[in-house]
Structures are given as C-alpha cells and as structure tokens.
Design an enzyme around this catalytic site. Structure first.
Site: not given
Length: 222
Positions: A78-79, A83, A175
């Site tokens: 998810g998300g 990095y 993100c």
C-alpha cells in the site's frame, strides 16, 4: 506465547531479492510452521511505487536514475512512492494476524509504535500525524510504512531512516507529500550504532506484538 523467527541480513540486497525472501517467508508462515517471520535488512538504492500510485511524484528521468545507480520498482504494498537504500533499516514482518490481532488498522499502529518506542531510547519524542501513516519527529518523517495482506498474513512493512542518503530522497516527493520533509536518526544522535538500533527494534517488536523472537542467522534456517 506467540513466536516469530527473526533474520538479520548484513549485506544490502536488491528489492527483487527482498520480494523473493518475503514470498519464502509467507509460504512458511502460511503452512503454520511459525506464527511469523521478521526480516531486518538494507536495500540497494531503489525507488518503489506502491498500489496508491506515485509516478507523478518521481522528479527525475529514468536515465537520471540509471546514472545514479537507483532502481525503480512497482510493488504490491500500500501507499505511494518511497525510497530504500543503505543507511535505512527495512523491516518485513510476515505475520499471521489470525494468531495476533485480526485488525489491519491496529497492525499499522503497532508498526508505528515499534519505531516510536525505539526512538524513546534515544530521547527522541516521535509520534504520528492524523492524515499520514508513518512516524514523525515534529514535521519530519523518519519512518515510512506500507503493507499488504493476503489470507490475513502480512507482507512488506516499514523503513526506518538511520543514516540515509538524503540526496536520493530528493529524487521524489516521498509518499507523495510535499509539505513535510524527511529526517534520519543521525540527525539527532551523535554516534549511531547500527547493532544497537537492531537490538532496540527487536526488543520493542517483542513488546508491542507480545511475541518471542527466535534468531535464525539465514533464511535457509527457517
């Protein structure tokens, strides 16, 4: 008490190798041999894009990434985009939540709690942000979390910045967030002992998940 194997890899591995290790761990946990397996490792430089998207948050070309030696990988967690690289502890807990708490939201909060309690050992007051999963020191993100569930067995996990290359983080909007930055443990601690961080993570993981960790030196020992 529930029990989990824990394996610490000292050499940085590729993200693909990490996926393969998670699959092996998943099969073992799914077969009922153990309640969970905790992998602790570092990745070679890689930008990963989760199910939430994130290609629009990549700020450089594929050619530039190749020049810098940074891979790019679309994954099932998810998300958004993030990095991974040397100086960052990546934790992959492969847990059978049928044996723990069958609650995906609680599981995310528990992963955050492991990091928050670890940072307390360094007198760092870390916490959460309502809108964003992860762990923060004021307005700086120190740990990112992205998970997946299959048959209530977890995959993926968290990444905890210890002494990460921040120039690589500048290649993306981490993100998908542009209003806040990132930080590392080394920003707050004069001398970072990686072995000590591992010890603290393992200790807090046992506390939060009420489980016993059984050391396994290599995945072949699972």
């Amino acid at each position: 008490m529930k029990s989990c194997y824990v394996t610490e890899l000292r050499e940085s591995i590729s993200y693909k190798e990490g996926i393969e290790l998670q699959k092996k761990a998943f099969d073992i946990v799914n077969a009922g041999k153990i309640d969970g397996i905790l992998l602790l490792l570092q990745h070679k430089p890689v930008i990963t894009i989760g199910k939430g998207g994130g290609k629009e948050n990549l700020l450089v070309s594929k050619e530039k990434l190749d020049e810098l030696g940074v891979e790019i990988y679309e994954t099932t967690r998810g998300g958004n985009i993030t990095y991974h690289g040397p100086g960052q502890l990546v934790s992959y807990p492969i847990l059978n939540l049928n044996k723990f708490n069958k609650d995906a939201h609680l599981y995310l909060r528990q992963l955050e709690e492991v990091i928050i309690r670890t940072l307390r050992e360094y007198d760092i007051n870390a916490g959460r942000k309502i809108k964003y999963t992860g762990v923060w020191v004021d307005d700086l993100k120190i740990a990112a979390i992205g998970v997946a569930l299959r048959r209530w067995i977890t995959k993926h996990g968290f990444s905890f910045n210890i002494s990460v290359n921040k120039d690589h983080f500048a290649l993306i909007n981490p993100c998908g967030i542009t209003s806040f930055g990132i930080c590392s443990l080394e920003d707050f601690v004069t001398e970072v002992d990686y072995n000590e961080v591992i010890y603290n993570i393992k200790t807090k993981f046992q506390e939060v998940f009420h489980t016993e960790l059984i050391d396994k030196a290599r995945p072949d020992d699972w």
